[in-house]
Design a protein around this motif. Structure first.
Motif, PDB file in Angstrom:
ATOM      1  N   HIS A   1      -3.851  16.851 -36.300  1.00 58.08           N
ATOM      2  CA  HIS A   1      -4.872  16.590 -35.287  1.00 58.08           C
ATOM      3  C   HIS A   1      -5.259  15.111 -35.173  1.00 58.08           C
ATOM      4  O   HIS A   1      -5.519  14.604 -34.074  1.00 58.08           O
TER       5      HIS A   1
ATOM      6  N   HIS B   1      -4.883  12.582 -31.954  1.00 59.42           N
ATOM      7  CA  HIS B   1      -5.924  11.760 -31.311  1.00 59.42           C
ATOM      8  C   HIS B   1      -5.341  10.392 -30.923  1.00 59.42           C
ATOM      9  O   HIS B   1      -5.588   9.880 -29.833  1.00 59.42           O
TER      10      HIS B   1
ATOM     11  N   ASP C   1     -11.360  16.239 -28.000  1.00 55.04           N
ATOM     12  CA  ASP C   1     -10.236  17.148 -28.237  1.00 55.04           C
ATOM     13  C   ASP C   1      -9.636  17.681 -26.937  1.00 55.04           C
ATOM     14  O   ASP C   1     -10.354  18.114 -26.030  1.00 55.04           O
TER      15      ASP C   1
HETATM   16 ZN    ZN Z   1     -10.771  15.810 -32.738  1.00 54.82          ZN
END
Ligand code: ZN
Ligand code: KG4
Length: 362
Positions: free
Chosen positions: A114, A118, A315
């Protein structure tokens, strides 16, 4: 190559279809179902509620991403999915769905980190961006600096020793009565206020000396103490609103110290690595004061700044697809036994067993 990516590490269920033409990402669809309104009732993310909401939303979100893209599922080349780090129950929903889809379509499954995703959000907006570069990730759970010599090669050179910048913004926002998550509301309040170091002496989150690490817990405690002190001085109960002027000044002073600390370590990392490109991402990269300060910092050093638009800092699954593309090229595929991992450390050993390649120590 066309990648369907799924992201469910925290409180957003997201799916996106992205086509890579000669390596340049072309976003065909992007769907984000946010749970913020649900968690706002509790003042923070409730993990069990998050997992249930992901389980409820995932089918519709993925179906919509595929239908919005105009690409029939049979034409997808791979499925990318966030497998770490994050809330374990939330991650598992995305991972299980992605495994079933990849199996059904008979296409590769790509496990995506993750935090790396980003950073990869920047490729969607800077088509000519390529490694090497320095990356700063400032989110709800991370505040880290990475030297990135290759698109799938992240070397952590600095990180927070305790809380993340986003957590600190959210906590101060919450005790000042701002809606969850506090970061965006703190940003607006800070624009209305003036920094007052005489009335609000706050410690820097930059660890003194040569280290590239941060610490936000001392700053958070100092700000909380100052807020409680103000309540006592004004004989206000915990639930009574604080005066607007106080909240604005606190938001401005807190933001200034956070921005200063982050810029100080970023400048040091640029000097040490001699990188000429800085990629900044994560939810806190949406902060207008931080964005301005980083623009000034990079312009004065002749460094290129690649910072995604505010919508892509939080996100989403486009960023997952972008990192999946490079991991695919790097030969990182997951077996259908892929698991989800809450922490980076566990994810690194899983990566080793999947690829046989050692990831550099973070
Ligand atoms: Zn995040
Ligand atoms: O990257 P993200 O969406 O989720 C994580 O992976 O953590 O980041 C969420 C964090 C929250 O703490 C939120 O308050 C913060 O990003 N945030 C901001 C701003 N917008 C979102 N913090 C400061 N200023 C903002 N404008």
């Amino acid at each position: 190559m066309i990648i369907l990516a799924i992201e469910s590490s925290c409180d957003e269920t997201a799916a996106a279809v992205t086509e890579f033409r000669d390596g340049v990402p072309c976003v065909l669809s992007s769907v984000v179902a946010s749970q913020i309104d649900t968690h706002a009732l509790y003042g923070g993310v409730v993990p069990e509620i998050a997992s249930r909401a992901h389980a409820q939303a995932i089918s519709a979100v993925v179906e919509k991403a595929i239908s919005d893209s105009g690409v029939p599922a049979e034409r997808l080349d791979a499925v990318g999915v966030t497998f770490a780090p994050g809330l374990i129950g939330s991650l598992l929903v995305g991972v299980c769905f992605a495994k079933a889809l990849a199996y059904d379509l008979g296409i590769p499954l790509i496990p995506v980190n993750h935090i790396e995703a980003h950073v990869a959000a920047a490729y969607a907006e800077y088509p000519d961006l390529s490694s090497p570069f320095l990356a700063l990730v400032v989110s709800g759970g991370h505040t880290s600096l990475y030297d990135v010599p290759g698109e799938s090669d992240f070397r952590e050179i600095g990180s927070t020793r305790d809380d993340a910048a986003g957590e600190a913004f959210d906590k101060i926002g919450r005790v000042m009565g701002l809606p969850y998550p506090g970061g965006a509301a703190m940003d607006r309040l800070a624009s209305a206020g003036k920094m007052r170091p005489d009335r609000f002496p706050l410690p820097s989150p930059a660890i003194p000396g040569d280290s590239l690490d941060f610490s936000f817990s001392g700053l958070k405690t100092a700000a909380l103490n100052r807020i409680h002190q103000e309540r006592q001085l004004l004989s206000l109960s915990e639930s009574s609103p604080l005066p607007d002027r106080f909240r604005e000044t606190m938001a401005a002073s807190f933001t200034e110290v956070v921005v200063d600390g982050i810029c100080q370590k970023t400048a040091l990392a640029l000097k040490e690595t001699e990188r000429k490109t800085l990629v900044v991402s994560g939810g806190v990269a949406a902060n207008s004061h931080l964005r301005k300060a980083l623009e000034t910092l990079t312009a004065s050093r002749n460094v290129r700044l690649a910072i995604p638009s505010v919508a892509r800092c939080g996100d989403n699954a486009v960023m997952t697809a972008c990192q999946a593309y490079y991991d695919y090229k790097n030969g990182t595929f997951a077996p259908l036994s892929l698991n989800a991992f809450a922490s980076d450390e566990l994810a690194i050993s899983e990566h080793l067993s999947m690829t046989g390649k050692h990831l550099p120590k973070r």
